[in-house]
Design a protein around this motif. Structure first.
Motif, PDB file in Angstrom:
ATOM      1  N   PRO A 145      -8.063  10.856  -2.104  1.00  0.00           N
ATOM      2  CA  PRO A 145      -7.055  10.054  -2.441  1.00  0.00           C
ATOM      3  C   PRO A 145      -6.274  10.844  -3.497  1.00  0.00           C
ATOM      4  O   PRO A 145      -6.927  10.968  -4.497  1.00  0.00           O
ATOM      5  CB  PRO A 145      -7.939   8.879  -2.245  1.00  0.00           C
ATOM      6  N   GLU A 148       0.867  -1.614  -0.043  1.00  0.00           N
ATOM      7  CA  GLU A 148      -0.129  -0.085  -0.315  1.00  0.00           C
ATOM      8  C   GLU A 148       0.954   1.112  -0.567  1.00  0.00           C
ATOM      9  O   GLU A 148       1.513   1.125   0.613  1.00  0.00           O
ATOM     10  CB  GLU A 148      -0.838   0.153   0.910  1.00  0.00           C
ATOM     11  N   ASP A 200       3.337  -0.639   4.044  1.00  0.00           N
ATOM     12  CA  ASP A 200       2.868   0.206   3.470  1.00  0.00           C
ATOM     13  C   ASP A 200       4.147   1.590   3.194  1.00  0.00           C
ATOM     14  O   ASP A 200       5.302   1.625   4.364  1.00  0.00           O
ATOM     15  CB  ASP A 200       2.573   0.539   4.750  1.00  0.00           C
ATOM     16  N   TYR A 216       4.896   5.292   2.951  1.00  0.00           N
ATOM     17  CA  TYR A 216       4.068   6.910   3.404  1.00  0.00           C
ATOM     18  C   TYR A 216       4.746   8.070   2.999  1.00  0.00           C
ATOM     19  O   TYR A 216       6.347   7.285   3.102  1.00  0.00           O
ATOM     20  CB  TYR A 216       4.038   7.188   5.118  1.00  0.00           C
ATOM     21  N   CYS A 217       4.390   8.873   1.994  1.00  0.00           N
ATOM     22  CA  CYS A 217       5.146   9.583   1.198  1.00  0.00           C
ATOM     23  C   CYS A 217       5.388  10.564   1.870  1.00  0.00           C
ATOM     24  O   CYS A 217       4.171  11.084   2.224  1.00  0.00           O
ATOM     25  CB  CYS A 217       4.650  10.221  -0.347  1.00  0.00           C
ATOM     26  N   PRO A 253      -0.441  10.884   2.116  1.00  0.00           N
ATOM     27  CA  PRO A 253      -1.084  12.127   2.730  1.00  0.00           C
ATOM     28  C   PRO A 253      -1.169  13.316   2.560  1.00  0.00           C
ATOM     29  O   PRO A 253       0.311  13.769   1.121  1.00  0.00           O
ATOM     30  CB  PRO A 253      -0.486  11.956   4.457  1.00  0.00           C
ATOM     31  N   SER A 313       1.104   2.071  -5.902  1.00  0.00           N
ATOM     32  CA  SER A 313       0.647   0.422  -5.391  1.00  0.00           C
ATOM     33  C   SER A 313       1.517  -0.777  -6.197  1.00  0.00           C
ATOM     34  O   SER A 313       1.657  -1.653  -5.557  1.00  0.00           O
ATOM     35  CB  SER A 313      -0.572   0.470  -4.951  1.00  0.00           C
ATOM     36  N   ALA A 350      -1.713   7.244  -6.721  1.00  0.00           N
ATOM     37  CA  ALA A 350      -1.632   6.060  -5.141  1.00  0.00           C
ATOM     38  C   ALA A 350      -1.813   4.892  -5.260  1.00  0.00           C
ATOM     39  O   ALA A 350      -0.625   4.268  -5.700  1.00  0.00           O
ATOM     40  CB  ALA A 350      -1.907   7.129  -3.891  1.00  0.00           C
ATOM     41  N   HIS A 369       1.081   5.137   0.472  1.00  0.00           N
ATOM     42  CA  HIS A 369      -0.108   6.503   0.996  1.00  0.00           C
ATOM     43  C   HIS A 369       0.594   8.360   0.469  1.00  0.00           C
ATOM     44  O   HIS A 369       1.945   7.764   0.797  1.00  0.00           O
ATOM     45  CB  HIS A 369       0.072   6.245   2.732  1.00  0.00           C
TER      46      HIS A 369
END
Length: 303
Positions: A112, A96, A152, A154-155, A100, A120, A116, A98
């Protein structure tokens, strides 16, 4: 004399900034004609890259990767699952990506980011098709229990070449991964042995006796390049990506084999020479990235 010069310099900077905002493509093309970019990089040089392992203590494997300002935090959590009927002796991975709102002004709260799920899917395909992970190594008890690796990413800062940084953080996180100890309980079920119970005698022998590394083969690395007229720009920033529409991402494994080539949008490429040059640049970049990860691993082992 000093004040007028200072005022003149300030005025000149304002004019350059205004020109950059009003005519961004012309601004960049003026730099390209001199074989340099606004951030002073040569056209085919990637930005400075940093990898740090063990960024998330509560995970089973994690890493922070930075390419220029683009920053990714990857974390892996391992869970026991029942393997599929079609692959009873294999585990699985789930990915996944992400984005944010803090990562970019173009990402709005409650909406969203469209890119993204695309990233993925690209990450999942690259990790599996490269052959980096042998899913059979994630098996615990054939047909009954196997590992699911939840990855997971996260950017934290989206300043271009998102896939490259995300893939680098994923590879680094799997390099840091330590698979938990598991054992069979009284009911014959596989359970994860917590740190508090590792020293106690178990009812049955552990399935794996210690936290172990995952064997990684044919590690994938990527490089995104912008193709603009006769120019090739490696590792573009967000500003460059937003101005010049044709770019491709080459993914190679550590054996030098082509894993995939992504080209979203832009005109059809008339010549293969540009793609061949991008592949050659990726091979050179791959060596740099492998050295960076190896250094991060050695630092982690010393600590």
């Amino acid at each position: 004399m000093g004040a007028p010069n200072a005022a003149g310099d300030w005025s000149s900077e304002m004019e350059v900034d205004a020109f950059r905002r009003l005519f961004p493509l012309c601004y960049f093309e003026r730099h390209l004609s001199e074989s340099i970019r606004p951030d002073a990089r040569p056209l085919k040089r990637a930005r400075d890259t940093i990898v740090s392992l063990g960024a998330v203590a509560s995970s089973d494997g994690s890493a922070l990767a930075k390419i220029g300002s683009t920053t990714m935090l990857a974390a892996i959590k391992m869970e026991v699952m029942t393997p599929s009927v079609d692959s009873p002796d294999e585990g699985s991975i789930a990915v996944e990506f992400h984005m944010p709102p803090i990562c970019s002004p173009v990402v709005r709260p409650g909406r969203p980011a469209e890119v993204a799920p695309v990233i993925s899917k690209q990450l999942f395909d690259s990790l599996l098709s490269s052959g980096m992970i042998d899913l059979k190594e994630l098996s615990l008890v054939k047909g009954k229990a196997a590992w699911m690796a939840y990855l997971d990413i996260y950017c934290l800062d989206a300043d271009g070449a998102l896939f490259d940084a995300a893939l680098l953080s994923a590879v680094a996180a799997f390099s840091h991964l330590r698979i938990p100890v598991v054992s069979l309980n009284d009911e014959g079920r596989v359970v994860v042995v917590s740190k508090e119970l590792e020293g106690e005698k178990l009812v049955k022998e552990p399935v794996n006796e210690e936290r172990r590394k995952l064997s990684l083969n044919s590690i994938p690395f990527s490089l995104t390049c912008i193709l603009h007229k006769n120019y090739i720009l490696a590792d573009p920033t967000f500003e460059e990506e937003s101005i010049m529409e044709t770019f491709i991402t080459v993914v190679l494994n550590s054996s030098g084999q082509l894993v995939s080539l992504y080209k979203p949008g832009g005109p059809v490429l008339a010549h293969t020479s540009a793609i061949q040059e991008c592949i050659a640049l990726t091979k050179h970049r791959m060596k740099e990235l492998q050295e960076i990860i190896d250094e991060a691993i050695s630092i982690m082992e010393v600590d």
